[in-house]
Design a protein around this motif. Structure first.
Motif, mmCIF file in Angstrom:
data_model
loop_
_atom_site.group_PDB
_atom_site.id
_atom_site.type_symbol
_atom_site.label_atom_id
_atom_site.label_comp_id
_atom_site.label_asym_id
_atom_site.label_seq_id
_atom_site.Cartn_x
_atom_site.Cartn_y
_atom_site.Cartn_z
ATOM 1 N N GLU A 146 -4.198 11.040 2.201
ATOM 2 C CA GLU A 146 -3.031 11.744 1.671
ATOM 3 C C GLU A 146 -2.544 12.647 2.802
ATOM 4 O O GLU A 146 -3.175 13.640 3.128
ATOM 5 C CB GLU A 146 -3.412 12.573 0.443
ATOM 6 N N SER A 184 -4.800 4.975 7.980
ATOM 7 C CA SER A 184 -4.611 4.487 6.616
ATOM 8 C C SER A 184 -4.708 2.971 6.564
ATOM 9 O O SER A 184 -5.297 2.397 5.643
ATOM 10 C CB SER A 184 -3.252 4.947 6.080
ATOM 11 N N PRO A 189 7.127 6.872 4.230
ATOM 12 C CA PRO A 189 7.383 7.114 2.806
ATOM 13 C C PRO A 189 6.151 7.516 2.010
ATOM 14 O O PRO A 189 6.286 8.122 0.940
ATOM 15 C CB PRO A 189 7.946 5.774 2.319
ATOM 16 N N ALA A 190 4.969 7.194 2.488
ATOM 17 C CA ALA A 190 3.758 7.561 1.761
ATOM 18 C C ALA A 190 3.366 9.019 1.973
ATOM 19 O O ALA A 190 2.539 9.554 1.236
ATOM 20 C CB ALA A 190 2.598 6.654 2.175
ATOM 21 N N ARG A 228 -8.338 5.946 2.583
ATOM 22 C CA ARG A 228 -7.281 6.391 1.673
ATOM 23 C C ARG A 228 -6.912 7.830 2.035
ATOM 24 O O ARG A 228 -7.600 8.772 1.677
ATOM 25 C CB ARG A 228 -7.747 6.299 0.217
ATOM 26 N N PRO A 271 -7.190 10.207 -3.178
ATOM 27 C CA PRO A 271 -7.411 9.932 -1.749
ATOM 28 C C PRO A 271 -8.823 10.309 -1.317
ATOM 29 O O PRO A 271 -9.448 11.195 -1.907
ATOM 30 C CB PRO A 271 -6.363 10.806 -1.062
ATOM 31 N N MET A 308 -2.811 7.036 -10.329
ATOM 32 C CA MET A 308 -2.805 7.137 -8.877
ATOM 33 C C MET A 308 -4.242 7.287 -8.369
ATOM 34 O O MET A 308 -5.022 8.054 -8.914
ATOM 35 C CB MET A 308 -1.957 8.338 -8.428
ATOM 36 N N LEU A 350 -1.121 6.931 10.284
ATOM 37 C CA LEU A 350 -0.766 5.685 9.604
ATOM 38 C C LEU A 350 -1.727 4.571 9.992
ATOM 39 O O LEU A 350 -2.136 3.759 9.146
ATOM 40 C CB LEU A 350 0.675 5.302 9.948
#
Length: 299
Positions: free
Chosen positions: A37, A30, A57-58, A35, A4, A1, A27
């Protein structure tokens, strides 16, 4: 992964419509290449958490007890953050395009804690403006940049390594002023970049804001005298009796010094009287009887 660039802490206390507007703005950040989180700590229950997971969902959704305070929720998010930089906002804060980049760039000069400014994004009613002036008169632009004594808690970024050093302080469940004071005592500089602006978009009815000012003030006062003897509590209670005119004059002077806000100030004066009275009442009760569960009811 992928690690971020920036972890963003969002306590969820006001419900989906407000929260979703905040998350939509993140969003967009992003999508612009940062990046992020996004860590949503929710105390409202499974329905809200499911809605967040479905639409975003992220996002990392962290459940909290219904009685969790906002400082406790922030602490949960700090434990989950994986970015080297951790920003804190609120669920009614709207970040503009480029906000994440500005936050990250502000740390490149070697600072460990950087805060920005807050502008009113709820401008439709006099009540909304009066609430904003009551709470944020000290942040009306222009505000000084550079090293400062205090930073706002809803537009601030920390190096995660610094937060880890202050785990014990954070665990006490106090507002950011307590954490920042501990950092300053240790020589950590608090740096303001006023050009990093977020929008505070919270609509109020008069009774709602009166209640929130009372709860915040009671929690604040109760924490200040926690463990203090009867004599100190009595002295602080007596001092709080004179707060309404002191608070009112302080707010009026700050706002009147900014010509662009003077017409709004004039319209807001009757409500400001009511709001500072609620503020003082909260401190009086907090000093005399303690905070009760007021902090857990602040939104």
């Amino acid at each position: 992964m992928t690690t971020p660039d920036l972890s963003v802490v969002v306590p969820s206390v006001n419900g989906p419509p407000i929260l979703f507007e905040c998350l939509d703005a993140l969003l967009r950040e992003s999508a612009s290449g940062a990046r992020l989180e996004v860590i949503v700590v929710d105390r409202l229950g499974p329905a809200v958490r499911s809605a967040v997971a479905a639409r975003f969902p992220a996002a990392v959704v962290v459940p909290a007890d219904a009685g969790a305070t906002i400082p406790e929720m922030r602490a949960l998010a700090f434990d989950r953050a994986t970015g080297d930089a951790v920003a804190v906002i609120e669920d009614h804060v709207i970040v503009p395009d480029g906000w994440a980049r500005q936050m990250l760039e502000s740390l490149l000069s070697g600072h460990d804690v950087v805060g920005g400014s807050v502008e009113n994004a709820a401008t439709g009613t006099t009540t909304d403006w009066a609430a904003f002036l009551c709470e944020y008169s000290h942040l009306l632009p222009p505000i000084p940049g550079g090293e400062v004594d205090a930073l706002t808690g809803n537009n601030v970024v920390y190096r995660r390594s610094l937060l880890e050093r202050y785990r014990a302080t954070i665990a006490k469940g106090r507002w950011e002023d307590y954490l920042h004071a501990a950092m300053r005592r240790d020589g950590v500089r608090l740096v303001c970049h006023p050009e990093i602006v977020v929008g505070h978009k919270m609509h109020y009815r008069v009774r709602d804001y009166v209640g929130q000012r009372y709860l915040y003030a009671r929690a604040y006062a109760g924490l200040r005298v926690a463990g203090a003897g009867a004599a100190r509590r009595f002295a602080m209670t007596l001092g709080a009796l004179v707060l309404p005119p002191v608070l009112f004059v302080r707010i009026v002077r700050r706002v009147a010094a900014k010509p662009a806000y003077r017409p709004t100030l004039v319209r807001s004066l009757p409500l400001l009287v009511l709001f500072v009275t609620a503020w003082a009442a909260g401190e009086i009760v907090g000093y005399s009887a303690g905070s009760g569960n007021a902090l857990a009811r602040v939104t």
